[in-house]
Design a protein around this motif. Structure first.
Motif, mmCIF file in Angstrom:
data_model
loop_
_atom_site.group_PDB
_atom_site.id
_atom_site.type_symbol
_atom_site.label_atom_id
_atom_site.label_comp_id
_atom_site.label_asym_id
_atom_site.label_seq_id
_atom_site.Cartn_x
_atom_site.Cartn_y
_atom_site.Cartn_z
ATOM 1 N N ILE A 39 -20.065 25.664 2.511
ATOM 2 C CA ILE A 39 -20.463 24.419 3.169
ATOM 3 C C ILE A 39 -21.352 23.598 2.249
ATOM 4 O O ILE A 39 -21.190 22.383 2.120
ATOM 5 N N GLU A 40 -22.282 24.250 1.571
ATOM 6 C CA GLU A 40 -23.181 23.545 0.662
ATOM 7 C C GLU A 40 -22.431 22.919 -0.507
ATOM 8 O O GLU A 40 -22.847 21.898 -1.044
ATOM 9 N N ARG A 41 -21.319 23.523 -0.902
ATOM 10 C CA ARG A 41 -20.586 23.047 -2.074
ATOM 11 C C ARG A 41 -19.407 22.133 -1.734
ATOM 12 O O ARG A 41 -18.705 21.679 -2.623
ATOM 13 N N TRP A 42 -19.158 21.888 -0.442
ATOM 14 C CA TRP A 42 -18.077 21.006 -0.001
ATOM 15 C C TRP A 42 -18.484 19.561 -0.210
ATOM 16 O O TRP A 42 -19.565 19.139 0.133
ATOM 17 N N ARG A 43 -17.579 18.767 -0.797
ATOM 18 C CA ARG A 43 -17.811 17.342 -1.003
ATOM 19 C C ARG A 43 -16.759 16.577 -0.218
ATOM 20 O O ARG A 43 -15.603 16.483 -0.636
ATOM 21 N N PRO A 44 -17.126 16.062 0.976
ATOM 22 C CA PRO A 44 -16.142 15.399 1.826
ATOM 23 C C PRO A 44 -15.545 14.143 1.206
ATOM 24 O O PRO A 44 -14.408 13.790 1.493
ATOM 25 N N GLU A 45 -16.285 13.483 0.332
ATOM 26 C CA GLU A 45 -15.744 12.258 -0.273
ATOM 27 C C GLU A 45 -14.570 12.540 -1.205
ATOM 28 O O GLU A 45 -13.711 11.688 -1.409
ATOM 29 N N THR A 46 -14.506 13.737 -1.770
ATOM 30 C CA THR A 46 -13.390 14.088 -2.662
ATOM 31 C C THR A 46 -12.536 15.221 -2.105
ATOM 32 O O THR A 46 -11.538 15.597 -2.705
ATOM 33 N N HIS A 47 -12.939 15.785 -0.960
ATOM 34 C CA HIS A 47 -12.237 16.910 -0.329
ATOM 35 C C HIS A 47 -12.091 18.080 -1.293
ATOM 36 O O HIS A 47 -11.021 18.677 -1.422
ATOM 37 N N THR A 48 -13.180 18.400 -1.983
ATOM 38 C CA THR A 48 -13.171 19.503 -2.938
ATOM 39 C C THR A 48 -14.424 20.361 -2.767
ATOM 40 O O THR A 48 -15.413 19.936 -2.179
#
Length: 63
Positions: A39-48
């Motif tokens: 969760i901490e490493r999820w980047r919703p703006e790039t979906h990565t």
């Protein structure tokens, strides 16, 4: 340490569009530290996921 997900983690999963993940493994022991790390490493703006060894995207083929 494994156990039920905290409400905070479940909220993060829902906000990231992964609310269904909170239901996976109900009745099974899940590593809350592992889930928190993703969760901490999820980047919703790039979906990565941004991990120490690179950037990863989960595709439909992976599921």
């Amino acid at each position: 340490m494994s156990g039920p997900l905290s409400p905070l983690i479940e909220n993060y999963l829902r906000e990231a569009g992964f609310g269904h993940v909170a239901n996976i493994g109900r009745g099974c022991k899940l590593g809350s530290k592992l889930i928190s790390t993703f969760i901490e490493r999820w980047r919703p703006e790039t979906h990565t996921f941004h991990l120490p060894w690179g950037e990863y995207t989960i595709t439909l083929e992976d599921v």
